[in-house]
Design a protein around this motif. Structure first.
Motif, mmCIF file in Angstrom:
data_model
loop_
_atom_site.group_PDB
_atom_site.id
_atom_site.type_symbol
_atom_site.label_atom_id
_atom_site.label_comp_id
_atom_site.label_asym_id
_atom_site.label_seq_id
_atom_site.Cartn_x
_atom_site.Cartn_y
_atom_site.Cartn_z
ATOM 1 N N GLY A 282 2.496 -8.852 -0.362
ATOM 2 C CA GLY A 282 1.123 -9.174 0.001
ATOM 3 C C GLY A 282 0.904 -10.649 0.235
ATOM 4 O O GLY A 282 0.228 -11.057 1.203
ATOM 5 N N GLN B 248 5.483 -16.676 -7.062
ATOM 6 C CA GLN B 248 5.828 -15.245 -7.062
ATOM 7 C C GLN B 248 7.314 -15.045 -6.844
ATOM 8 O O GLN B 248 7.917 -14.136 -7.418
ATOM 9 N N HIS C 73 6.770 -3.774 -8.552
ATOM 10 C CA HIS C 73 5.431 -4.370 -8.628
ATOM 11 C C HIS C 73 5.463 -5.831 -8.179
ATOM 12 O O HIS C 73 4.566 -6.291 -7.432
ATOM 13 N N TRP D 295 -8.195 -8.606 -1.120
ATOM 14 C CA TRP D 295 -6.972 -8.840 -1.903
ATOM 15 C C TRP D 295 -7.233 -8.656 -3.392
ATOM 16 O O TRP D 295 -6.478 -7.970 -4.088
ATOM 17 N N MET D 296 -8.308 -9.233 -3.891
ATOM 18 C CA MET D 296 -8.617 -9.152 -5.324
ATOM 19 C C MET D 296 -8.943 -7.707 -5.724
ATOM 20 O O MET D 296 -8.500 -7.219 -6.768
ATOM 21 N N ARG E 186 -2.744 -2.460 0.701
ATOM 22 C CA ARG E 186 -3.268 -3.815 0.509
ATOM 23 C C ARG E 186 -2.739 -4.755 1.592
ATOM 24 O O ARG E 186 -3.491 -5.555 2.173
ATOM 25 N N GLY F 90 0.057 -0.646 -2.583
ATOM 26 C CA GLY F 90 0.505 -1.990 -2.222
ATOM 27 C C GLY F 90 0.630 -2.152 -0.722
ATOM 28 O O GLY F 90 0.274 -3.199 -0.151
ATOM 29 N N ILE G 50 -4.289 -1.798 -8.036
ATOM 30 C CA ILE G 50 -2.835 -1.674 -8.204
ATOM 31 C C ILE G 50 -2.441 -1.977 -9.644
ATOM 32 O O ILE G 50 -1.579 -1.301 -10.231
ATOM 33 N N ASP G 51 -3.090 -3.000 -10.233
ATOM 34 C CA ASP G 51 -2.804 -3.325 -11.640
ATOM 35 C C ASP G 51 -3.170 -2.157 -12.549
ATOM 36 O O ASP G 51 -2.468 -1.869 -13.531
ATOM 37 N N THR H 204 -5.793 -5.587 -5.609
ATOM 38 C CA THR H 204 -4.890 -5.982 -6.699
ATOM 39 C C THR H 204 -5.349 -5.398 -8.026
ATOM 40 O O THR H 204 -4.533 -4.947 -8.847
ATOM 41 N N GLN I 225 5.880 -5.915 -4.495
ATOM 42 C CA GLN I 225 4.606 -5.593 -3.858
ATOM 43 C C GLN I 225 3.707 -6.835 -3.777
ATOM 44 O O GLN I 225 3.086 -7.113 -2.732
ATOM 45 N N THR I 226 3.662 -7.591 -4.862
ATOM 46 C CA THR I 226 2.850 -8.810 -4.864
ATOM 47 C C THR I 226 3.409 -9.833 -3.878
ATOM 48 O O THR I 226 2.664 -10.482 -3.127
#
Length: 658
Positions: free
Chosen positions: A67, A87, A60, A294-295, A205, A202, A301-302, A298, A63-64
């Motif tokens: 992005g 990050q 995870h 993006w938001m 995204r 992800g 994904i969350d 996300t 993945q962030t």
């Protein structure tokens, strides 16, 4: 002799118990082995789950990072720089936790690591850095340097991070290898599919974010986006197939489209995802905002990551239940096995005890058979051996009693026979001697003495015959009318001639059913006992009731309470302290036996200062002479009983008369 006859009691009992116990132990061994295997697998799964969770967390974070790196590169390094550095720290922290867990697992030699190898084929358990199992993860710092220096384009960055996550996600299927439960396996497949769907989300995204930032979607990008959307849907279908009803309901609440009434933010994000996809696939990227995409992505994904966490918690909970159940079952089976072994040991011990008791009884029986009548078995216990031991002791007591009685009987019979025989021989020799010079009166007196002794011998022999025949069951009696008064008169007359005591006969004539000879034998015994052992006044009473009876009474002291139980037992007077010396003790026993054979009874009581022996017989019912003759003819003894009315006294009288 059969084989079982050669096997001892202990071996037989052990064999009886051993067969079922062996089968039981075999079943228990299988069950215990299965439960141990389950516990082993549960332990491995228990140790692997935290590592998988940390791997999913690292996926995870990567993945962030993927992005943000794409956003940073697409902006030429002017956008998301600070977020990317933050990050990096979160990703490194997650990687450090995973590294620590893997190092502990390697040090402990966890079996779930054995199948895993590095990309060069080196077993993971032999690797210096466990994270080397994940391809390209060791190149993460170098790639970050390229991103910071803008030396990498978005596509290269996307491919690098995707390869890292692909390697990380290969650890998830290892869960199924160590799951002994079908339900847990199903949940693991759901978790595996959900993790792959999250990874696809992800990638979507990053791909769509790059396209929105570039303002265009190439043909390869369009194909890649379509594959990612299809992959997500396929993995989510597998997830929904294996997930529990509660997780499916939660998925519908958070991520379904169209949105449910009152749905959460993620639910609305799903509707926005659909809108973004439709716009991108129609090549209208100018209408989309990269930050908004993006938001929105996300949030989705969350939401998927939250489902992963819940699903992994379900796996942990069910694994815990499985471990508890396996431990309980293992304890139960072990306890049953121990009880079976205890049963086998107890059977062996009991067999030994029974064998010892059997040998003890054998020793006693052998000693008794060899004539050692003082041996006695230990009758301890209430089981069959205890009963057998008491039976052995009773048998030994009875044998001792019989042998003692036999010896005393032989001595008494010898004495009883010697006295009259001596008299008979002596008087006979005197009478045979013609020169003795005895007068006629003296000769008559000698003949009378001979007759009396012959009568005693006859009575003794009759009693012995009755006792012997009653013992072997060959004694019979006839059923004819018997005049009790006539029979009593005949016996009294014969006995009065032999002694000086007066005997009174009272009562009317009474007809009974019986054997005349046996009736006279009974009366002679009763009256003789009264003469020998009773008082001076003897009376014979005839009663005619429902059953006719004869009472022989005297005014003697009677029999004490202890002797009441013995007077009708054969030979008992020989061992009774109050017995008359020289008496065999057969008269009363023989008399009662004869009375009962004729359907009557002989009893004794002491009342009113008198000893009373009462002979009762059935009354004679028939008055037809032909019936009486037919009754007499039924028995081989009837002729003798009816026609041989002679007694020793009659014989004596005829000798005197001559």
């Amino acid at each position: 002799m059969t084989v079982s006859a050669r096997v001892g009691i202990r071996s037989k009992l052990t064999i009886m118990v051993l067969g079922p116990v062996i089968v039981l132990l075999a079943v228990l061994f299988t069950q215990i082995s299965g439960r141990i295997s389950v516990l082993y697998d549960v332990h491995e799964l228990w140790e692997l789950i935290p590592i998988v969770k940390q791997t999913s967390d690292l996926v995870h974070e990567i993945q962030t990072e993927r992005g943000l790196s794409a956003r940073f590169l697409s902006s030429g390094g002017t956008d998301f720089g600070d977020q990317l550095e933050e990050q990096y720290l979160r990703t490194d922290e997650s990687a450090a936790l995973l590294t620590k867990s893997l190092l502990h697992a390697v040090q402990d030699g966890e079996q779930f690591l054995e199948p895993l190898e590095l990309h060069d084929g080196t077993p993971l358990l032999q690797a210096s850095n466990p994270l080397d199992i994940f391809p390209n993860l060791e190149n993460l710092d170098a790639h970050r340097a390229n991103v910071r220096g803008l030396d990498s384009d978005e596509l290269d960055s996307l491919i690098f991070y995707s390869s890292v996550n692909e390697g990380l996600l290969k650890l998830v299927p290892e869960l199924t290898r160590w799951s002994p439960d079908a339900e847990i396996v199903s949940l693991i497949w759901a978790y595996n599919s959900l993790a792959k769907a999250t990874e696809s989300a992800g990638l979507e995204r990053a791909v769509l974010g790059h396209a929105i930032a570039a303002g265009r979607l190439s043909r390869d990008g369009l194909a890649r986006l379509s594959r990612l959307i299809g992959s997500q849907n396929a993995h989510l279908d597998v997830f929904l197939h294996h997930a529990t009803p509660e997780l499916r309901e939660l998925y519908q609440e958070k991520l379904s489209y169209p949105p449910t009434p009152g749905g959460l933010l993620q639910n609305h994000a799903s509707s926005n995802i659909i809108a973004f996809r439709e716009t991108a696939l129609s090549d209208n990227l100018s209408d989309l905002n990269a930050r908004e995409w993006w938001m929105t992505a996300t949030l989705r994904i969350d939401a998927l990551d939250d489902l992963e966490t819940l699903l992994l918690e379900d796996i942990v909970a069910k694994n815990l239940l499985l471990r508890t159940a396996a431990r309980v079952n293992l304890a139960q089976f072990v306890m049953i096995g121990l009880l079976a072994l205890v049963g086998l040991v107890v059977a062996w011990a009991l067999g030994g005890q029974l064998a010892r008791r059997a040998r003890s009884l054998t020793v006693v029986a052998t000693a008794i058979s060899n004539g050692d009548l003082d041996q006695r078995a230990d009758p301890g216990g209430r089981d069959e051996f205890g009963i057998l031991g008491r039976a052995f002791n009773d048998m030994a007591d009875h044998l001792t009693k019989l042998i003692s009685g036999r010896d005393q009987f032989i001595a008494t019979v010898s004495h009883e026979l010697r006295t009259p025989l001596t008299t008979l021989v002596g008087y006979s020799e005197l009478l045979r001697d013609e020169v003795s010079g005895f007068s006629a009166e003296e000769r008559v007196e000698m003949v009378g003495a001979i007759a009396r002794e012959a009568s005693e011998l006859d009575s003794l022999i009759q009693d012995l015959l009755v006792a012997t025949r009653s013992a072997d069951g060959s004694l019979v009696v006839v059923e004819v009318p018997v005049n009790l008064k006539a029979q009593a008169t005949q016996v009294i007359e014969s006995l009065e001639s032999e002694q000086s005591t007066g005997i009174t006969l009272v009562g009317k004539s009474a007809q009974a059913t019986g054997d005349p000879m046996r009736v006279r034998q009974i009366l002679r015994n009763l009256i003789s006992n009264a003469i020998k052992y009773g008082g001076s006044h003897i009376e014979v009473r005839i009663h005619d009731k429902q059953k006719v009876s004869v009472l022989v009474t005297d005014d003697g002291q009677g029999i004490d309470a202890e002797g009441l139980d013995l007077i009708f037992e054969p030979y008992e007077t020989l061992r009774n302290a109050g017995a008359i010396p020289g008496s065999m003790g057969l008269g009363l026993a023989v008399s009662r036996t004869l009375a009962r054979l004729m359907g009557g009874e002989l009893t004794y009581r002491y009342e009113g200062g008198e000893c009373l022996f009462e002979l009762t017989l059935p009354a004679w019912r028939s008055v037809d002479p032909e019936v009486e003759s037919a009754s007499v003819a039924r028995s081989p003894e009837s002729s003798e009983a009816l026609h041989d009315r002679r007694t020793p006294h009659d014989a004596q009288q005829r000798v005197v008369d001559r």
